[in-house]
Write a protein that holds these residues in place. Sequence first.
Motif, PDB file in Angstrom:
ATOM      1  N   ASP A  71      56.802 -12.840 -40.449  1.00 41.12           N
ATOM      2  CA  ASP A  71      56.574 -14.206 -39.955  1.00 41.12           C
ATOM      3  C   ASP A  71      55.535 -14.861 -40.858  1.00 41.12           C
ATOM      4  N   PRO A  72      55.866 -15.006 -42.157  1.00 40.94           N
ATOM      5  CA  PRO A  72      54.854 -15.499 -43.096  1.00 40.94           C
ATOM      6  C   PRO A  72      54.473 -16.946 -42.819  1.00 40.94           C
ATOM      7  N   ASP A  73      53.178 -17.244 -42.962  1.00 46.59           N
ATOM      8  CA  ASP A  73      52.721 -18.628 -42.828  1.00 46.59           C
ATOM      9  C   ASP A  73      52.189 -19.073 -44.188  1.00 46.59           C
ATOM     10  N   ALA A  74      51.469 -20.197 -44.194  1.00 42.26           N
ATOM     11  CA  ALA A  74      50.988 -20.773 -45.462  1.00 42.26           C
ATOM     12  C   ALA A  74      50.067 -19.823 -46.217  1.00 42.26           C
ATOM     13  N   THR A  75      49.413 -18.898 -45.500  1.00 45.09           N
ATOM     14  CA  THR A  75      48.441 -18.017 -46.160  1.00 45.09           C
ATOM     15  C   THR A  75      49.062 -16.720 -46.683  1.00 45.09           C
ATOM     16  N   HIS A  76      50.341 -16.515 -46.433  1.00 39.95           N
ATOM     17  CA  HIS A  76      51.009 -15.284 -46.891  1.00 39.95           C
ATOM     18  C   HIS A  76      50.892 -15.162 -48.412  1.00 39.95           C
ATOM     19  N   GLY A  77      50.429 -14.011 -48.870  1.00 45.91           N
ATOM     20  CA  GLY A  77      50.302 -13.790 -50.311  1.00 45.91           C
ATOM     21  C   GLY A  77      48.993 -14.268 -50.909  1.00 45.91           C
ATOM     22  N   ALA A  78      48.136 -14.881 -50.101  1.00 41.44           N
ATOM     23  CA  ALA A  78      46.847 -15.371 -50.615  1.00 41.44           C
ATOM     24  C   ALA A  78      45.905 -14.196 -50.882  1.00 41.44           C
ATOM     25  N   SER A  79      45.044 -14.365 -51.878  1.00 40.10           N
ATOM     26  CA  SER A  79      44.008 -13.360 -52.157  1.00 40.10           C
ATOM     27  C   SER A  79      42.787 -13.663 -51.289  1.00 40.10           C
ATOM     28  N   ILE A  80      42.406 -12.709 -50.452  1.00 42.72           N
ATOM     29  CA  ILE A  80      41.211 -12.852 -49.610  1.00 42.72           C
ATOM     30  C   ILE A  80      40.108 -12.033 -50.290  1.00 42.72           C
ATOM     31  N   VAL A  81      39.065 -12.721 -50.730  1.00 37.50           N
ATOM     32  CA  VAL A  81      38.038 -12.106 -51.577  1.00 37.50           C
ATOM     33  C   VAL A  81      36.709 -11.999 -50.819  1.00 37.50           C
ATOM     34  N   ALA A  82      36.108 -10.820 -50.874  1.00 35.28           N
ATOM     35  CA  ALA A  82      34.760 -10.645 -50.307  1.00 35.28           C
ATOM     36  C   ALA A  82      33.812 -10.261 -51.432  1.00 35.28           C
ATOM     37  N   THR A  83      32.723 -11.027 -51.549  1.00 29.86           N
ATOM     38  CA  THR A  83      31.663 -10.687 -52.507  1.00 29.86           C
ATOM     39  C   THR A  83      30.411 -10.351 -51.699  1.00 29.86           C
ATOM     40  N   VAL A  84      29.905  -9.150 -51.906  1.00 30.35           N
ATOM     41  CA  VAL A  84      28.734  -8.692 -51.148  1.00 30.35           C
ATOM     42  C   VAL A  84      27.579  -8.469 -52.124  1.00 30.35           C
ATOM     43  N   SER A  85      26.415  -9.038 -51.786  1.00 28.16           N
ATOM     44  CA  SER A  85      25.242  -8.877 -52.667  1.00 28.16           C
ATOM     45  C   SER A  85      24.012  -8.535 -51.832  1.00 28.16           C
ATOM     46  N   TRP A  86      23.026  -7.899 -52.482  1.00 33.46           N
ATOM     47  CA  TRP A  86      21.774  -7.568 -51.801  1.00 33.46           C
ATOM     48  C   TRP A  86      20.933  -8.829 -51.617  1.00 33.46           C
ATOM     49  N   THR A  87      20.157  -8.861 -50.539  1.00 36.82           N
ATOM     50  CA  THR A  87      19.201  -9.964 -50.330  1.00 36.82           C
ATOM     51  C   THR A  87      17.800  -9.355 -50.184  1.00 36.82           C
ATOM     52  N   ASP A  88      16.800 -10.240 -50.143  1.00 40.87           N
ATOM     53  CA  ASP A  88      15.414  -9.768 -49.991  1.00 40.87           C
ATOM     54  C   ASP A  88      15.093  -9.389 -48.548  1.00 40.87           C
ATOM     55  N   GLY A  89      15.909  -9.904 -47.605  1.00 45.36           N
ATOM     56  CA  GLY A  89      15.620  -9.649 -46.192  1.00 45.36           C
ATOM     57  C   GLY A  89      16.277  -8.369 -45.700  1.00 45.36           C
ATOM     58  N   THR A  90      16.442  -8.282 -44.378  1.00 46.38           N
ATOM     59  CA  THR A  90      17.084  -7.097 -43.782  1.00 46.38           C
ATOM     60  C   THR A  90      18.316  -7.477 -42.966  1.00 46.38           C
ATOM     61  N   ASP A  91      18.647  -8.770 -42.929  1.00 45.88           N
ATOM     62  CA  ASP A  91      19.770  -9.243 -42.115  1.00 45.88           C
ATOM     63  C   ASP A  91      21.088  -9.168 -42.883  1.00 45.88           C
ATOM     64  N   VAL A  92      22.176  -9.213 -42.110  1.00 47.56           N
ATOM     65  CA  VAL A  92      23.510  -9.377 -42.700  1.00 47.56           C
ATOM     66  C   VAL A  92      23.875 -10.854 -42.564  1.00 47.56           C
ATOM     67  N   GLU A  93      24.098 -11.509 -43.700  1.00 45.78           N
ATOM     68  CA  GLU A  93      24.469 -12.936 -43.697  1.00 45.78           C
ATOM     69  C   GLU A  93      25.947 -13.056 -44.052  1.00 45.78           C
ATOM     70  N   LEU A  94      26.595 -14.066 -43.476  1.00 40.15           N
ATOM     71  CA  LEU A  94      28.018 -14.288 -43.751  1.00 40.15           C
ATOM     72  C   LEU A  94      28.270 -15.758 -43.999  1.00 40.15           C
ATOM     73  N   ASP A  95      29.007 -16.065 -45.064  1.00 39.99           N
ATOM     74  CA  ASP A  95      29.321 -17.466 -45.368  1.00 39.99           C
ATOM     75  C   ASP A  95      30.685 -17.537 -46.044  1.00 39.99           C
ATOM     76  N   GLY A  96      31.169 -18.741 -46.186  1.00 46.43           N
ATOM     77  CA  GLY A  96      32.427 -18.976 -46.880  1.00 46.43           C
ATOM     78  C   GLY A  96      32.171 -19.545 -48.263  1.00 46.43           C
ATOM     79  N   GLY A  97      32.982 -19.146 -49.219  1.00 43.33           N
ATOM     80  CA  GLY A  97      32.885 -19.673 -50.574  1.00 43.33           C
ATOM     81  C   GLY A  97      34.066 -20.562 -50.897  1.00 43.33           C
TER      82      GLY A  97
END
Length: 364
Positions: A71-97
Amino acid sequence: MGEKQLREGYTTGACATAATKAALTALITGIPQAEAKIYLPVGRWVTFSVERCDIQADSATAVVMKDGGDDPDATHGASIVATVSWTDGTDVELDGGEGVGRVTKPGLPVPIGEAAINPVPRKMMMEVAHQILEQYGIERGVRIVISVPNGAEIAKKTLNARLGIIGGISILGTRGIVVPFSTSAYRASIVRAIQVAKATGCEHVVITTGGRSEKYAMKQYAHLPEEAFIEMGDFVGFTLKQCKKHGMKTVSMVGMMGKFSKVAQGIMMVHSKSAPVDFHFLAAIAEEAGASSELIHSIREANTASQVGDLMQEAGNTLFFEKLCDYCCLAALKEVGGGLVIETTLYTLSGQFLGKAVRKDATD
């Protein structure tokens, strides 16, 4: 001849979670990941292939291909990319690019200004990040950025712009899987469910638009057996007619603002693509319920049916919800030509009761 078994797909949220796990694991271990195994909200483990995994000095990137199944929709075949980097704090932050939309209007489950990453995928990614950090005994903060190359183009094929999600797609999914939509198979499952209810002695059934509304319905109608609860999905008219055909006496409809705003107008196939919500219709009901002219104007300008619900809740106008439920009952009775007791109950997404109405015929 029966239909062939349709293949399930995975949501953008599940793909983003798998990419997050692969990227964070690679960042910690220094080993590029070829796959990532995650636990889906639907209650199962799934292993995703990682298309690409790159490691830099203080960040790592992983790519998972979105597979919509049969049941493919418009997003079928799209590349979903996660970039993870270290921060100075101790929290886990999440955002969209790049390619992940930003919310610009109220009425959505994500605050204005934030990336269009819905609550369940957000929770999945945060949890998987905390689990991996704990597994490796690491007490550093990380920043996760989800991006979808070509997401802005893909978004043009969706309703995002009309909903005020600008610049890309949304990261969605409450169950992690995409169940393929086969009209005849789904209808057959509804008929089977009604037949089982009948065979176990039920004369009162509760029909819901999905799993969440069914959960709320089961609390509301706790005295009824499990067989009395039937997920009708978008097939409101079909399900009502089958209930009457199989001799049910009472049918209780339980759902939320989005789909029931359509039912109230007599739209009996409530798929998101079937018809848009008519905000002028909702404004007219608000007027009947004694809403102020300012509130009526706000409803006409609203973005989603849930937002209309929020506005009426804030105004303390419970009569609006009772009237909307009553319109649903009338539309249902009209659809089946009477002969049933129809109840309608509305809930918010989080399970808050909004209103209820009961009708035996169009005049009672």
